[in-house]
Scaffold this motif. Sequence first.
Motif, PDB file in Angstrom:
ATOM      1  N   THR A  19       0.829  -1.180  -0.035  1.00  0.00           N
ATOM      2  CA  THR A  19       0.028  -0.005  -0.101  1.00  0.00           C
ATOM      3  C   THR A  19       0.981   1.122   0.033  1.00  0.00           C
ATOM      4  O   THR A  19       0.685   2.210  -0.841  1.00  0.00           O
ATOM      5  CB  THR A  19      -0.988   0.052   1.257  1.00  0.00           C
ATOM      6  OG1 THR A  19      -1.904  -1.319   1.011  1.00  0.00           O
ATOM      7  CG2 THR A  19      -1.802   1.128   1.358  1.00  0.00           C
ATOM      8  N   LEU A  20       1.797   1.183   0.848  1.00  0.00           N
ATOM      9  CA  LEU A  20       2.723   2.456   1.009  1.00  0.00           C
ATOM     10  C   LEU A  20       3.386   2.798  -0.539  1.00  0.00           C
ATOM     11  O   LEU A  20       3.448   3.741  -0.953  1.00  0.00           O
ATOM     12  CB  LEU A  20       3.894   2.263   2.006  1.00  0.00           C
ATOM     13  CG  LEU A  20       4.877   3.319   2.212  1.00  0.00           C
ATOM     14  CD1 LEU A  20       4.096   4.262   2.896  1.00  0.00           C
ATOM     15  CD2 LEU A  20       5.942   2.569   2.991  1.00  0.00           C
ATOM     16  N   LEU A  21       3.834   1.689  -1.005  1.00  0.00           N
ATOM     17  CA  LEU A  21       4.613   1.706  -2.474  1.00  0.00           C
ATOM     18  C   LEU A  21       3.819   2.118  -3.601  1.00  0.00           C
ATOM     19  O   LEU A  21       4.181   2.528  -4.491  1.00  0.00           O
ATOM     20  CB  LEU A  21       5.601   0.743  -2.769  1.00  0.00           C
ATOM     21  CG  LEU A  21       6.739   0.405  -1.650  1.00  0.00           C
ATOM     22  CD1 LEU A  21       7.470  -1.046  -1.849  1.00  0.00           C
ATOM     23  CD2 LEU A  21       7.471   1.530  -1.763  1.00  0.00           C
ATOM     24  N   THR A  22       2.438   1.586  -3.369  1.00  0.00           N
ATOM     25  CA  THR A  22       1.572   2.052  -4.361  1.00  0.00           C
ATOM     26  C   THR A  22       0.967   3.429  -4.314  1.00  0.00           C
ATOM     27  O   THR A  22       0.985   4.009  -5.471  1.00  0.00           O
ATOM     28  CB  THR A  22       0.440   1.052  -4.298  1.00  0.00           C
ATOM     29  OG1 THR A  22       1.048  -0.405  -4.574  1.00  0.00           O
ATOM     30  CG2 THR A  22      -0.630   1.169  -5.464  1.00  0.00           C
ATOM     31  N   PHE A  23       0.372   3.864  -3.089  1.00  0.00           N
ATOM     32  CA  PHE A  23      -0.240   5.121  -3.141  1.00  0.00           C
ATOM     33  C   PHE A  23       0.638   6.553  -2.635  1.00  0.00           C
ATOM     34  O   PHE A  23       0.435   7.412  -2.977  1.00  0.00           O
ATOM     35  CB  PHE A  23      -1.442   5.014  -2.182  1.00  0.00           C
ATOM     36  CG  PHE A  23      -2.206   3.983  -2.488  1.00  0.00           C
ATOM     37  CD1 PHE A  23      -3.187   4.260  -3.605  1.00  0.00           C
ATOM     38  CD2 PHE A  23      -2.365   2.928  -1.874  1.00  0.00           C
ATOM     39  CE1 PHE A  23      -4.063   3.445  -4.210  1.00  0.00           C
ATOM     40  CE2 PHE A  23      -3.625   2.161  -2.274  1.00  0.00           C
ATOM     41  CZ  PHE A  23      -4.265   2.155  -3.524  1.00  0.00           C
ATOM     42  N   MET A  24       1.785   6.173  -2.146  1.00  0.00           N
ATOM     43  CA  MET A  24       2.756   7.472  -1.686  1.00  0.00           C
ATOM     44  C   MET A  24       3.605   7.750  -2.886  1.00  0.00           C
ATOM     45  O   MET A  24       3.506   9.073  -2.768  1.00  0.00           O
ATOM     46  CB  MET A  24       3.641   6.943  -0.710  1.00  0.00           C
ATOM     47  CG  MET A  24       2.727   6.894   0.834  1.00  0.00           C
ATOM     48  SD  MET A  24       1.450   8.153   1.173  1.00  0.00           S
ATOM     49  CE  MET A  24       2.672   9.220   1.857  1.00  0.00           C
ATOM     50  N   PRO A  25       4.041   7.639  -3.710  1.00  0.00           N
ATOM     51  CA  PRO A  25       4.900   8.129  -4.554  1.00  0.00           C
ATOM     52  C   PRO A  25       4.327   8.912  -5.567  1.00  0.00           C
ATOM     53  O   PRO A  25       4.640  10.324  -5.772  1.00  0.00           O
ATOM     54  CB  PRO A  25       5.422   6.850  -5.524  1.00  0.00           C
ATOM     55  CG  PRO A  25       5.581   5.477  -4.806  1.00  0.00           C
ATOM     56  CD  PRO A  25       4.345   5.911  -3.852  1.00  0.00           C
ATOM     57  N   PRO A  26       2.857   8.813  -5.893  1.00  0.00           N
ATOM     58  CA  PRO A  26       2.119   9.636  -6.648  1.00  0.00           C
ATOM     59  C   PRO A  26       1.926  11.130  -5.940  1.00  0.00           C
ATOM     60  O   PRO A  26       2.030  12.298  -5.941  1.00  0.00           O
ATOM     61  CB  PRO A  26       0.868   9.124  -7.077  1.00  0.00           C
ATOM     62  CG  PRO A  26       1.136   7.774  -7.290  1.00  0.00           C
ATOM     63  CD  PRO A  26       2.311   7.542  -6.230  1.00  0.00           C
ATOM     64  N   LYS A  27       1.638  10.776  -4.523  1.00  0.00           N
ATOM     65  CA  LYS A  27       1.168  11.797  -3.568  1.00  0.00           C
ATOM     66  C   LYS A  27       2.659  12.842  -3.329  1.00  0.00           C
ATOM     67  O   LYS A  27       2.715  14.072  -3.442  1.00  0.00           O
ATOM     68  CB  LYS A  27       0.764  11.268  -2.279  1.00  0.00           C
ATOM     69  CG  LYS A  27      -0.577  10.897  -2.363  1.00  0.00           C
ATOM     70  CD  LYS A  27      -1.055  10.294  -0.958  1.00  0.00           C
ATOM     71  CE  LYS A  27      -2.426   9.967  -1.092  1.00  0.00           C
ATOM     72  NZ  LYS A  27      -3.407  11.251  -1.192  1.00  0.00           N
ATOM     73  N   VAL A  28       3.743  12.133  -3.059  1.00  0.00           N
ATOM     74  CA  VAL A  28       4.917  13.033  -3.176  1.00  0.00           C
ATOM     75  C   VAL A  28       5.475  13.558  -4.160  1.00  0.00           C
ATOM     76  O   VAL A  28       5.942  14.685  -4.263  1.00  0.00           O
ATOM     77  CB  VAL A  28       6.053  11.756  -2.466  1.00  0.00           C
ATOM     78  CG1 VAL A  28       7.436  12.567  -2.421  1.00  0.00           C
ATOM     79  CG2 VAL A  28       5.690  11.067  -1.244  1.00  0.00           C
ATOM     80  N   MET A  29       5.097  13.173  -5.356  1.00  0.00           N
ATOM     81  CA  MET A  29       5.710  13.674  -6.520  1.00  0.00           C
ATOM     82  C   MET A  29       5.004  14.950  -6.893  1.00  0.00           C
ATOM     83  O   MET A  29       5.257  15.632  -7.710  1.00  0.00           O
ATOM     84  CB  MET A  29       5.584  12.688  -7.824  1.00  0.00           C
ATOM     85  CG  MET A  29       6.677  11.632  -7.826  1.00  0.00           C
ATOM     86  SD  MET A  29       8.263  12.199  -7.568  1.00  0.00           S
ATOM     87  CE  MET A  29       8.533  12.964  -9.198  1.00  0.00           C
TER      88      MET A  29
END
Length: 52
Positions: A19-29
């Motif tokens: 879940t962390l690796l799926t949803f967090m990168p777009p939010k950080v980018m």
Amino acid sequence: MPQLDPTPWLMISTLSWATLLTFMPPKVMTHVYPNDPMPPLAKELKPKSWTW
């Protein structure tokens, strides 16, 4: 001993990381500023000096 049984915590850990690796990168980018903060024209412009 229940803490040595990897079935419950291994699945929770795996799903948490997925879940962390799926949803967090777009939010950080979305917070990455893609433009250069100092445009090249800003270096060429010189302010006029005051003539007192």
